[in-house]
Design an enzyme around this catalytic site. Structure first.
Site, mmCIF file in Angstrom:
data_model
loop_
_atom_site.group_PDB
_atom_site.id
_atom_site.type_symbol
_atom_site.label_atom_id
_atom_site.label_comp_id
_atom_site.label_asym_id
_atom_site.label_seq_id
_atom_site.Cartn_x
_atom_site.Cartn_y
_atom_site.Cartn_z
ATOM 1 C CG HIS A 122 -5.393 -2.072 -0.599
ATOM 2 N ND1 HIS A 122 -4.333 -1.973 -1.480
ATOM 3 C CD2 HIS A 122 -5.089 -1.240 0.437
ATOM 4 C CE1 HIS A 122 -3.435 -1.117 -1.017
ATOM 5 N NE2 HIS A 122 -3.872 -0.668 0.147
ATOM 6 C CG ASP A 124 -3.070 -3.658 -4.110
ATOM 7 O OD1 ASP A 124 -3.028 -3.521 -5.343
ATOM 8 O OD2 ASP A 124 -4.143 -3.686 -3.468
ATOM 9 C CB SER A 150 -0.959 -0.046 1.199
ATOM 10 O OG SER A 150 -1.923 0.967 1.122
#
Length: 321
Positions: free
Chosen positions: A248, A172, A143
């Site tokens: 996610h 991600d 992230s």
């Protein structure tokens, strides 16, 4: 890519490896005298650490620095980093901050400080038979931690890195809320193949990351600043995997405690379970590190050529040789 030289398969990376992986928590340099005395022989790190290491066999093992996502705890990745470590890697996961605003500068600098601490402090925190091989060093992030990992590899930290990275992994990665709304310092340039990294890269994306959980919250990995945009700027060698029906945060532990832990199930669109996505991410990390740190590309090529062995359905597989 180096030629394959060990008898491995694509599917074994998705299972727990042959080593017993243990976790060790380490407090930062500003800590209590009692905590310091418990690890008096080691130079304390600049940030608290969660370290996963192979504990039941002597050897020299490559090292992965793993950066957590926005407002998450490094402990939320315990199952993932133990999976990676069980295949013969030392994983160092700093807690870069507890509370943070939109600016990522401090966490990038903290990640650089942690990396520069490794030569003088890491070995003293491991059992004597476990020797970290810092000549085989990689960085990964999830992230906003993925953005920080790219920024670190691109030389955006205030203090230069004392150690070179040999590989970069973006799990991600996210660079803000939307194109034109990047968090500072921006990493994406929107110029194809513009990242001058000098190392191989893998990007793993979630198919549900750009889907809103509900109308009150934005998507956790919005289009324009997510995995697709990061991969579009990577130069060869690079590879790209997107898990179609997973979200996610689906690579986190099954149980994430506290209010932040509960929020990980509420803010992002999720798949039916975390275990398949976590095994997939762990397997990709292991396959990629084997290929580019250890010269064993069998598992990575197996994922490219026969990705039906993956524990998730893949929306996209792309390699830039």
């Amino acid at each position: 890519m180096p030629p394959s030289c060990f008898p491995t398969t694509a599917s074994d990376v998705f299972e727990i490896g042959k080593y017993k992986a243990e976790l060790r928590r380490v407090e930062a340099s500003a800590t209590s005298p009692a905590a310091t005395a418990s690890c008096a022989t080691a130079d304390r790190p600049p940030k608290p650490l969660l370290i996963a290491f192979p504990a039941d066999a002597p050897g020299e093992f490559p090292v992965l620095v793993f950066l957590h996502g926005y407002l998450l705890y490094n402990s939320f990745y315990s199952q993932l980093i133990r999976h990676v470590s069980s295949h013969g890697f030392v994983v160092v996961a700093p807690q870069l901050y507890t509370v943070a605003g939109p600016d990522t500068t401090d966490e990038i600098n903290s990640a650089a400080a942690t990396t520069n601490w490794l030569p003088r402090g890491l070995a003293g925190l491991l059992p004597p038979q476990v020797r970290p091989n810092l000549a085989k060093l990689a960085v990964a992030g999830h992230s906003r931690g993925g953005k920080a990992a790219f920024a670190l590899a691109l030389g955006k930290s205030a203090t230069p890195l004392a150690l070179p990275f040999s590989a970069l992994l973006g799990i991600d990665p996210v660079d803000g809320m939307d194109k034109g709304k990047q968090t500072p310092p921006p990493v994406l340039t929107y110029a194809p193949r513009s990242f001058d990294l000098g190392m191989p890269v893998v990007v793993v994306g979630s198919g549900l990351g750009e889907v809103r959980k509900n109308p009150l919250f934005p998507a956790c990995a919005p289009r324009g600043v997510n995995h697709a945009d990061f991969f579009a700027e990577c130069r060869p060698p690079a590879c790209y995997f997107v898990a179609e029906k997973y979200g996610h945060l689906d690579m986190l532990d099954d149980e994430t405690e506290g209010l932040r832990g509960k929020a990980t199930y509420c803010l992002c669109k999720n798949g039916r379970a975390r275990e398949p996505m976590r095994r997939f991410v762990g397997g990709v990390v292991v396959a990629f590190l084997r290929a580019y740190l250890e010269g064993d590309d069998a598992a990575l090529m197996g994922l490219r050529d026969g990705h039906e062995v993956a524990p998730v359905e893949l929306q996209k597989v792309e390699f830039l040789p």
